[in-house]
Structures are given as structure tokens and as C-alpha cells.
Design a protein around this motif. Structure first.
Motif, PDB file in Angstrom:
ATOM      1  N   ILE A  73      21.141  21.108   6.119  1.00  0.00           N
ATOM      2  CA  ILE A  73      20.644  21.975   5.065  1.00  0.00           C
ATOM      3  C   ILE A  73      21.457  22.874   5.579  1.00  0.00           C
ATOM      4  N   ARG A  74      20.402  23.806   6.499  1.00  0.00           N
ATOM      5  CA  ARG A  74      20.502  25.244   6.702  1.00  0.00           C
ATOM      6  C   ARG A  74      21.710  25.696   6.956  1.00  0.00           C
ATOM      7  N   ASN A  75      22.827  25.343   7.777  1.00  0.00           N
ATOM      8  CA  ASN A  75      24.358  24.794   6.750  1.00  0.00           C
ATOM      9  C   ASN A  75      24.849  25.566   5.347  1.00  0.00           C
ATOM     10  N   VAL A  76      24.631  24.274   4.868  1.00  0.00           N
ATOM     11  CA  VAL A  76      24.791  24.533   3.407  1.00  0.00           C
ATOM     12  C   VAL A  76      23.851  25.340   2.572  1.00  0.00           C
ATOM     13  N   CYS A  77      22.591  25.278   3.158  1.00  0.00           N
ATOM     14  CA  CYS A  77      21.845  27.476   2.399  1.00  0.00           C
ATOM     15  C   CYS A  77      22.491  28.180   2.995  1.00  0.00           C
ATOM     16  N   GLU A  78      23.214  28.337   3.860  1.00  0.00           N
ATOM     17  CA  GLU A  78      23.921  29.192   4.542  1.00  0.00           C
ATOM     18  C   GLU A  78      25.548  29.501   3.542  1.00  0.00           C
ATOM     19  N   ALA A  79      25.500  28.427   3.367  1.00  0.00           N
ATOM     20  CA  ALA A  79      27.153  28.584   2.846  1.00  0.00           C
ATOM     21  C   ALA A  79      27.135  29.410   1.069  1.00  0.00           C
ATOM     22  N   ALA A  80      25.623  28.880   0.459  1.00  0.00           N
ATOM     23  CA  ALA A  80      25.488  28.718  -0.258  1.00  0.00           C
ATOM     24  C   ALA A  80      25.290  30.543  -0.895  1.00  0.00           C
ATOM     25  N   ILE A  81      24.399  30.549  -0.349  1.00  0.00           N
ATOM     26  CA  ILE A  81      23.295  32.281  -0.457  1.00  0.00           C
ATOM     27  C   ILE A  81      24.479  33.185  -0.801  1.00  0.00           C
ATOM     28  N   ALA A  82      24.097  34.550  -1.169  1.00  0.00           N
ATOM     29  CA  ALA A  82      25.184  35.179  -1.187  1.00  0.00           C
ATOM     30  C   ALA A  82      23.959  35.720  -0.298  1.00  0.00           C
ATOM     31  N   SER A  83      24.033  35.490   1.357  1.00  0.00           N
ATOM     32  CA  SER A  83      23.363  36.184   2.444  1.00  0.00           C
ATOM     33  C   SER A  83      23.728  37.904   2.988  1.00  0.00           C
ATOM     34  N   THR A  84      25.224  38.432   2.386  1.00  0.00           N
ATOM     35  CA  THR A  84      25.317  39.531   3.213  1.00  0.00           C
ATOM     36  C   THR A  84      24.568  41.093   1.754  1.00  0.00           C
ATOM     37  N   LEU A  85      24.229  40.328   1.286  1.00  0.00           N
ATOM     38  CA  LEU A  85      23.166  41.624  -0.049  1.00  0.00           C
ATOM     39  C   LEU A  85      22.619  41.232   0.863  1.00  0.00           C
ATOM     40  N   TYR A  86      21.385  40.863   1.424  1.00  0.00           N
ATOM     41  CA  TYR A  86      20.346  40.284   2.741  1.00  0.00           C
ATOM     42  C   TYR A  86      20.338  41.061   3.965  1.00  0.00           C
ATOM     43  N   PRO A  87      20.648  42.017   3.990  1.00  0.00           N
ATOM     44  CA  PRO A  87      20.621  42.153   5.513  1.00  0.00           C
ATOM     45  C   PRO A  87      19.410  42.466   6.095  1.00  0.00           C
ATOM     46  N   ARG A  88      19.284  41.637   7.574  1.00  0.00           N
ATOM     47  CA  ARG A  88      18.217  42.419   7.918  1.00  0.00           C
ATOM     48  C   ARG A  88      17.215  41.241   7.886  1.00  0.00           C
ATOM     49  N   THR A  89      17.046  39.961   6.954  1.00  0.00           N
ATOM     50  CA  THR A  89      16.367  39.806   5.850  1.00  0.00           C
ATOM     51  C   THR A  89      16.085  37.598   6.486  1.00  0.00           C
ATOM     52  N   SER A  90      15.057  37.402   6.032  1.00  0.00           N
ATOM     53  CA  SER A  90      14.505  36.242   6.466  1.00  0.00           C
ATOM     54  C   SER A  90      14.825  35.450   5.418  1.00  0.00           C
ATOM     55  N   VAL A  91      15.799  34.246   5.607  1.00  0.00           N
ATOM     56  CA  VAL A  91      15.420  33.778   3.647  1.00  0.00           C
ATOM     57  C   VAL A  91      15.330  31.524   4.707  1.00  0.00           C
ATOM     58  N   VAL A  92      14.059  30.809   3.736  1.00  0.00           N
ATOM     59  CA  VAL A  92      13.762  30.150   4.852  1.00  0.00           C
ATOM     60  C   VAL A  92      12.903  29.512   3.772  1.00  0.00           C
ATOM     61  N   VAL A  93      13.865  28.156   4.010  1.00  0.00           N
ATOM     62  CA  VAL A  93      13.696  26.767   3.216  1.00  0.00           C
ATOM     63  C   VAL A  93      12.977  25.933   3.537  1.00  0.00           C
ATOM     64  N   VAL A  94      12.386  25.189   2.937  1.00  0.00           N
ATOM     65  CA  VAL A  94      11.058  24.404   3.514  1.00  0.00           C
ATOM     66  C   VAL A  94      11.177  23.170   2.788  1.00  0.00           C
ATOM     67  N   ILE A  95      11.441  22.173   3.596  1.00  0.00           N
ATOM     68  CA  ILE A  95      11.223  20.736   2.985  1.00  0.00           C
ATOM     69  C   ILE A  95      10.283  18.992   2.896  1.00  0.00           C
ATOM     70  N   GLN A  96       9.232  18.841   2.940  1.00  0.00           N
ATOM     71  CA  GLN A  96       8.990  18.318   2.516  1.00  0.00           C
ATOM     72  C   GLN A  96       8.250  16.775   2.640  1.00  0.00           C
ATOM     73  N   GLU A  97       9.389  15.790   3.243  1.00  0.00           N
ATOM     74  CA  GLU A  97       9.269  14.641   2.814  1.00  0.00           C
ATOM     75  C   GLU A  97       8.400  14.019   2.736  1.00  0.00           C
ATOM     76  N   MET A  98       7.601  13.192   1.181  1.00  0.00           N
ATOM     77  CA  MET A  98       7.384  12.913   0.287  1.00  0.00           C
ATOM     78  C   MET A  98       7.047  11.001   0.405  1.00  0.00           C
ATOM     79  N   GLN A  99       8.732  10.363  -0.122  1.00  0.00           N
ATOM     80  CA  GLN A  99       8.889   9.036  -0.029  1.00  0.00           C
ATOM     81  C   GLN A  99      10.784   8.787  -0.127  1.00  0.00           C
ATOM     82  N   ASN A 100      10.972   8.166   0.614  1.00  0.00           N
ATOM     83  CA  ASN A 100      12.202   8.043   0.789  1.00  0.00           C
ATOM     84  C   ASN A 100      12.430   6.334   0.904  1.00  0.00           C
ATOM     85  N   ASN A 101      13.631   6.110  -0.143  1.00  0.00           N
ATOM     86  CA  ASN A 101      14.597   4.945  -0.405  1.00  0.00           C
ATOM     87  C   ASN A 101      16.126   4.604  -0.409  1.00  0.00           C
TER      88      ASN A 101
END
Length: 205
Positions: A73-101
Motif C-alpha cells: 500500500i505504501r509503495n503504490v501510494c508513494e508512486a501515485a501521490i505528487a509527493s514533491t509538492l509537499y516537502p517536509r510533510t507526512s501523508v498517512v494512509v490507514v486501512i481497517q479490514e472489516m471483512q475478507n472474501n
């Protein structure tokens, strides 16, 4: 083969900057994104944002498989976010599993994309993930057999929205080159439906 059934509800959480309740078939997760926020000194990157991902299982403490999900998840998000627009900041993605099929990691990735879009963070592209399986009868399926022993192979592909190129993949099990190609073709076709779903969901919002 019928396409995956996706449903979502944006803005389900009040504290994150973006959030979504997302399901594909019988797999459901809740995702939230915080940021860009000021980074802690030990995580701050001078030239771009620091992207973090936290995956929480349905019950109990995170295990080795959950850490692998976090890394993907981190690697994919890092590839997609225009992260150079936000130096010295953090973007935190949190995923909670509810049900897995069976679609857990791809469902989590699609939820991550939707919650990033909901937050308004600048992105270089959208991304969509699709998982498919080969059973012992050599059938290609989106939903795995109830008995895990009946699963011969698993394929998970992540595509970007501009050229539909692969930005991540994960496979397991035993399969031939032709079966890999068939799985890739099927998942690439399905990713177009997911991108269309993203656009409809954001327009409705």
C-alpha cells in the motif's frame, strides 16, 4: 466472467482529511488519510512528503502478512501521490479490514486511492488493483473457492490510470506463462471498470 461489484461511501469518518467505506463483492475495508501534516523530525524528507501506511486486521495484532500489505500500500501510494509538492510533510494512509472474501489487498488499495482523491491531495495518477485466482479445475475467477486448498494460484495487479501500465504486482502458487498472461489481461480489463467507478463516485459526491 462477470465484473466485480464495487460500492463505496465517501467521508464516513470525521477526523481524517479523506475517508471511505469501500467494498468489492464480499470484501470490505474502511480507509482514512491524514495529511499532508508536518513530519516528525526523524521522518521529514527535504524534497518530498513521507508516505506511511498502516493496515489493521479485522481482529488481533498485525502479523507478517499485514506488514506485507502495508508495504504494498505504501509503495503504490508513494508512486501515485505528487509527493514533491509537499516537502517536509507526512501523508498517512490507514486501512481497517472489516471483512475478507479473497479480495483484501486489492480492495484495500482501491480504498486507498478513493480516500486520497477524497482528501484532495494532488496525485500524478489514480490507481486500481484487481485480484484473480486459478482453481484446481484451471478456471480463472475473481472470487476464490471457499476451500483454500482449491486455489492453485493468485494474481494481484495494480494499474495506473494514464497508460494502464502495471505499477505493482504480487503472485503466488503454481501457474504457466499463458495463465499469467490470461490473468493479466482479465485484470487489466477489470481495472477500467474500477476507474469508471471511481469517477462516478466522485461525481456523485
Amino acid at each position: 466472467m462477470s465484473k466485480l461489484k464495487s460500492n463505496c461511501k465517501l467521508g464516513v469518518l470525521s477526523r481524517p482529511d479523506g475517508s471511505v467505506l469501500f467494498s468489492q463483492d464480499e470484501t470490505t475495508v474502511i480507509a482514512g488519510v491524514y495529511g499532508p501534516v508536518e513530519s516528525k523530525a526523524n521522518k521529514a524528507l527535504v524534497e518530498k512528503a513521507c508516505v506511511e501506511a498502516h493496515f489493521r486486521p479485522k481482529s488481533g495484532l498485525p502479523g507478517v502478512k499485514d506488514r506485507l500489505n502495508e508495504s504494498i500500500i505504501r509503495n503504490v501510494c508513494e508512486a501515485a501521490i505528487a509527493s514533491t509538492l509537499y516537502p517536509r510533510t507526512s501523508v498517512v494512509v490507514v486501512i481497517q479490514e472489516m471483512q475478507n472474501n479473497g479480495q483484501l489487498i486489492s480492495c484495500a488499495l482501491n480504498a486507498a486511492c478513493l480516500t486520497l482523491l477524497d482528501s484532495g491531495i494532488d496525485m500524478k495518477c489514480m490507481f486500481a488493483a484487481v485480484t484473480c485466482f486459478i482453481d484446481k479445475e484451471e478456471n480463472l475467477l475473481f472470487t476464490p473457492p471457499l476451500n483454500e486448498d482449491e486455489v492453485k494460484a493468485m494474481f494481484m495487479f495494480v494499474f495506473e490510470s494514464v497508460e494502464k501500465n502495471i505499477i505493482a504486482s504480487h503472485t503466488s502458487g503454481s501457474f504457466s506463462v499463458e495463465q499469467y498472461k490470461d490473468a493479466l489481461s482479465l485484470c487489466k480489463e477489470e481495472c477500467t471498470n474500477i476507474f469508471d467507478f471511481f469517477k462516478r463516485s466522485l461525481t456523485i459526491k
